[in-house]
Design an enzyme around this catalytic site. Sequence first.
Site, PDB file in Angstrom:
ATOM      1  N   VAL A 168     -61.320 -70.738  -6.843  1.00 31.47           N
ATOM      2  CA  VAL A 168     -61.479 -71.859  -7.790  1.00 31.47           C
ATOM      3  C   VAL A 168     -62.901 -71.961  -8.350  1.00 31.47           C
ATOM      4  O   VAL A 168     -63.118 -72.637  -9.351  1.00 31.47           O
ATOM      5  CB  VAL A 168     -61.067 -73.220  -7.167  1.00 31.47           C
ATOM      6  CG1 VAL A 168     -59.593 -73.240  -6.817  1.00 31.47           C
ATOM      7  CG2 VAL A 168     -61.941 -73.583  -5.972  1.00 31.47           C
TER       8      VAL A 168
ATOM      9  N   ASN B 246     -58.298 -79.522  -3.717  1.00 34.47           N
ATOM     10  CA  ASN B 246     -58.536 -79.633  -2.275  1.00 34.47           C
ATOM     11  C   ASN B 246     -59.362 -78.489  -1.700  1.00 34.47           C
ATOM     12  O   ASN B 246     -60.001 -78.649  -0.656  1.00 34.47           O
ATOM     13  CB  ASN B 246     -57.163 -79.698  -1.568  1.00 34.47           C
ATOM     14  CG  ASN B 246     -57.265 -79.437  -0.083  1.00 34.47           C
ATOM     15  OD1 ASN B 246     -57.585 -80.340   0.691  1.00 34.47           O
ATOM     16  ND2 ASN B 246     -57.018 -78.189   0.339  1.00 34.47           N
TER      17      ASN B 246
ATOM     18  N   SER C  14     -64.958 -86.833   0.557  1.00 29.72           N
ATOM     19  CA  SER C  14     -65.227 -86.868   2.003  1.00 29.72           C
ATOM     20  C   SER C  14     -66.032 -88.115   2.336  1.00 29.72           C
ATOM     21  O   SER C  14     -66.690 -88.693   1.453  1.00 29.72           O
ATOM     22  CB  SER C  14     -66.035 -85.626   2.391  1.00 29.72           C
ATOM     23  OG  SER C  14     -66.629 -85.776   3.663  1.00 29.72           O
TER      24      SER C  14
ATOM     25  N   TYR D  78     -73.152 -80.081   0.939  1.00 35.87           N
ATOM     26  CA  TYR D  78     -71.748 -80.536   1.008  1.00 35.87           C
ATOM     27  C   TYR D  78     -71.667 -81.999   0.567  1.00 35.87           C
ATOM     28  O   TYR D  78     -70.795 -82.382  -0.221  1.00 35.87           O
ATOM     29  CB  TYR D  78     -71.254 -80.363   2.445  1.00 35.87           C
ATOM     30  CG  TYR D  78     -69.815 -80.761   2.704  1.00 35.87           C
ATOM     31  CD1 TYR D  78     -68.772 -79.883   2.435  1.00 35.87           C
ATOM     32  CD2 TYR D  78     -69.498 -82.001   3.254  1.00 35.87           C
ATOM     33  CE1 TYR D  78     -67.447 -80.242   2.696  1.00 35.87           C
ATOM     34  CE2 TYR D  78     -68.185 -82.369   3.517  1.00 35.87           C
ATOM     35  CZ  TYR D  78     -67.166 -81.490   3.238  1.00 35.87           C
ATOM     36  OH  TYR D  78     -65.853 -81.846   3.498  1.00 35.87           O
TER      37      TYR D  78
ATOM     38  N   ALA E 250     -73.704 -83.592  -1.397  1.00 36.50           N
ATOM     39  CA  ALA E 250     -73.955 -83.672  -2.841  1.00 36.50           C
ATOM     40  C   ALA E 250     -72.718 -83.250  -3.628  1.00 36.50           C
ATOM     41  O   ALA E 250     -72.344 -83.890  -4.615  1.00 36.50           O
ATOM     42  CB  ALA E 250     -75.140 -82.772  -3.214  1.00 36.50           C
TER      43      ALA E 250
ATOM     44  N   LYS F 148     -69.571 -83.382  -2.640  1.00 37.06           N
ATOM     45  CA  LYS F 148     -68.514 -84.381  -2.492  1.00 37.06           C
ATOM     46  C   LYS F 148     -68.857 -85.660  -3.257  1.00 37.06           C
ATOM     47  O   LYS F 148     -67.973 -86.350  -3.764  1.00 37.06           O
ATOM     48  CB  LYS F 148     -68.269 -84.675  -1.009  1.00 37.06           C
ATOM     49  CG  LYS F 148     -67.664 -83.503  -0.236  1.00 37.06           C
ATOM     50  CD  LYS F 148     -66.367 -83.033  -0.857  1.00 37.06           C
ATOM     51  CE  LYS F 148     -65.541 -82.137   0.055  1.00 37.06           C
ATOM     52  NZ  LYS F 148     -64.355 -81.590  -0.612  1.00 37.06           N
TER      53      LYS F 148
ATOM     54  N   ILE G 165     -61.136 -84.567  10.423  1.00 31.88           N
ATOM     55  CA  ILE G 165     -59.723 -84.189  10.516  1.00 31.88           C
ATOM     56  C   ILE G 165     -59.637 -82.849  11.243  1.00 31.88           C
ATOM     57  O   ILE G 165     -60.447 -81.944  10.992  1.00 31.88           O
ATOM     58  CB  ILE G 165     -59.095 -84.056   9.102  1.00 31.88           C
ATOM     59  CG1 ILE G 165     -59.418 -85.286   8.227  1.00 31.88           C
ATOM     60  CG2 ILE G 165     -57.596 -83.815   9.191  1.00 31.88           C
ATOM     61  CD1 ILE G 165     -58.932 -86.617   8.740  1.00 31.88           C
TER      62      ILE G 165
HETATM   63  P1  NAP Z   1     -59.565 -75.514   5.706  1.00 23.92           P
HETATM   64  O1  NAP Z   1     -58.548 -75.622   6.772  1.00 23.92           O
HETATM   65  O2  NAP Z   1     -60.687 -74.556   5.863  1.00 23.92           O
HETATM   66  O3  NAP Z   1     -58.814 -75.247   4.320  1.00 23.92           O
HETATM   67  C1  NAP Z   1     -59.491 -75.004   3.132  1.00 23.92           C
HETATM   68  C2  NAP Z   1     -58.737 -73.940   2.367  1.00 23.92           C
HETATM   69  O4  NAP Z   1     -59.408 -73.733   1.106  1.00 23.92           O
HETATM   70  C3  NAP Z   1     -58.745 -72.606   3.106  1.00 23.92           C
HETATM   71  O5  NAP Z   1     -57.478 -71.997   3.050  1.00 23.92           O
HETATM   72  C4  NAP Z   1     -59.775 -71.813   2.320  1.00 23.92           C
HETATM   73  O6  NAP Z   1     -59.606 -70.408   2.391  1.00 23.92           O
HETATM   74  C5  NAP Z   1     -59.524 -72.322   0.920  1.00 23.92           C
HETATM   75  N1  NAP Z   1     -60.624 -71.972   0.025  1.00 23.92           N
HETATM   76  C6  NAP Z   1     -61.947 -71.855   0.325  1.00 23.92           C
HETATM   77  N2  NAP Z   1     -62.642 -71.495  -0.743  1.00 23.92           N
HETATM   78  C7  NAP Z   1     -61.753 -71.364  -1.753  1.00 23.92           C
HETATM   79  C8  NAP Z   1     -61.870 -70.986  -3.108  1.00 23.92           C
HETATM   80  N3  NAP Z   1     -63.065 -70.684  -3.626  1.00 23.92           N
HETATM   81  N4  NAP Z   1     -60.765 -70.955  -3.878  1.00 23.92           N
HETATM   82  C9  NAP Z   1     -59.545 -71.265  -3.364  1.00 23.92           C
HETATM   83  N5  NAP Z   1     -59.377 -71.616  -2.061  1.00 23.92           N
HETATM   84  C10 NAP Z   1     -60.461 -71.666  -1.272  1.00 23.92           C
HETATM   85  O7  NAP Z   1     -60.278 -76.930   5.456  1.00 23.92           O
HETATM   86  P2  NAP Z   1     -59.688 -78.413   5.441  1.00 23.92           P
HETATM   87  O8  NAP Z   1     -60.313 -79.125   6.555  1.00 23.92           O
HETATM   88  O9  NAP Z   1     -58.212 -78.396   5.280  1.00 23.92           O
HETATM   89  O10 NAP Z   1     -60.377 -78.952   4.111  1.00 23.92           O
HETATM   90  C11 NAP Z   1     -59.655 -79.205   2.903  1.00 23.92           C
HETATM   91  C12 NAP Z   1     -60.507 -80.100   2.027  1.00 23.92           C
HETATM   92  O11 NAP Z   1     -60.736 -81.347   2.691  1.00 23.92           O
HETATM   93  C13 NAP Z   1     -61.890 -79.531   1.709  1.00 23.92           C
HETATM   94  O12 NAP Z   1     -62.248 -79.845   0.394  1.00 23.92           O
HETATM   95  C14 NAP Z   1     -62.786 -80.272   2.700  1.00 23.92           C
HETATM   96  O13 NAP Z   1     -64.119 -80.325   2.245  1.00 23.92           O
HETATM   97  C15 NAP Z   1     -62.121 -81.624   2.712  1.00 23.92           C
HETATM   98  N6  NAP Z   1     -62.431 -82.434   3.890  1.00 23.92           N
HETATM   99  C16 NAP Z   1     -62.134 -81.992   5.138  1.00 23.92           C
HETATM  100  C17 NAP Z   1     -62.430 -82.788   6.239  1.00 23.92           C
HETATM  101  C18 NAP Z   1     -62.147 -82.362   7.639  1.00 23.92           C
HETATM  102  O14 NAP Z   1     -62.593 -83.044   8.579  1.00 23.92           O
HETATM  103  N7  NAP Z   1     -61.401 -81.286   7.880  1.00 23.92           N
HETATM  104  C19 NAP Z   1     -63.038 -84.032   6.037  1.00 23.92           C
HETATM  105  C20 NAP Z   1     -63.314 -84.458   4.751  1.00 23.92           C
HETATM  106  C21 NAP Z   1     -62.997 -83.650   3.669  1.00 23.92           C
HETATM  107  P3  NAP Z   1     -60.462 -69.617   3.531  1.00 23.92           P
HETATM  108  O15 NAP Z   1     -60.002 -70.176   4.844  1.00 23.92           O
HETATM  109  O16 NAP Z   1     -60.116 -68.202   3.285  1.00 23.92           O
HETATM  110  O17 NAP Z   1     -61.922 -69.953   3.257  1.00 23.92           O
END
Ligand code: NAP
Length: 274
Positions: free
Chosen positions: A61, A88, A167, A180, A182, A184, A213
């Site tokens: 993306v 996402n 976030s 991160y 900045a 978000k 999460i």
């Molecule tokens: P995750 O399990 O690592 O999932 C993120 C997915 O996005 C992974 O499959 C990743 O692929 C993919 N991705 C990374 N870079 C990408 C790119 N350039 N183009 C397309 N896909 C890409 O993380 P998550 O915890 O579910 O996070 C999802 C979202 O929620 C993120 O935006 C994160 O910042 C936000 N968030 C998460 C939390 C938390 O506590 N987990 C809290 C607040 C916000 P790869 O694995 O191959 O990199």
Amino acid sequence: MRLKDRIALVTGGGSGIGRAIALRFASEGAYVVVNDVKLDTAKKTVGELDGGRGRAIAADVSDSAQVRAMFAEVERELGGRLDILVNNAGIAVSGGDRERLRERAEARIAETFAGEITTHWDVTMNMSDETWHRMIGVHLNGTFFCTREALKLMSRVNRGVIINMSSVAALSGLDTVPHYSAAKGGILSLTRALAREVGSRGIRVNAICPGYIETPMTAGISPMMQKVLLSRTPLGRWGQPEEIAATALFLASDDSAFYTGQWLSPNGGLVIGG
Ligand code: NAP
């Protein structure tokens, strides 16, 4: 069936929160385009969707050409319709940085109990251009690139929903991840501006600001840090991806028809009041 026959695109849908959103949307009747940077993880999620109602598209993306190609495929294969976009996809700190931060975090926790902090984070002064640009590129540029293409489709029918994954880092700032935070924060401001810009077209734009999460992204947080975070969380536990998916479903469905430019923060009480 709250999303019957709607077409949704979820970026980063191969893992964690994105995967849970894709599964929940499909269970509510949506056809889901699952994007991820790796085709195999996107395909795996599609294989788990209710009734197999979806397709996988690989695209980074942060690369506008790849995003344009992805939306061209959506237009070609799905009749040019897109009802819901979930921005996402995301990354956290990389391996080496994560190790350094973990060591400092543990030192600082011990020092806090001892009453004197001598270990400093020193993240910003040591950050490379590349690290900064990558974080902004995936989160903020990625959200912009996908939104730009989605709006072209949604504007044809003057209807649509965009959900941006921000976030708690945007609400209160996180000392260990200024880049991160900045990115978000930028996503949250973009959400507000877009809501004002495209409301007259019947397109709603909202954000989710999750707390901690349990996903592969947070799996590297050390047991000691986990205890500290839990001690600051009134509900005393981490969230599950399915709980964020429930919030996304609300924002995607007509139940939230009067919501735009807003953020919801499922965070167990970690941040109260924003
Ligand atoms: P995750 O399990 O690592 O999932 C993120 C997915 O996005 C992974 O499959 C990743 O692929 C993919 N991705 C990374 N870079 C990408 C790119 N350039 N183009 C397309 N896909 C890409 O993380 P998550 O915890 O579910 O996070 C999802 C979202 O929620 C993120 O935006 C994160 O910042 C936000 N968030 C998460 C939390 C938390 O506590 N987990 C809290 C607040 C916000 P790869 O694995 O191959 O990199």
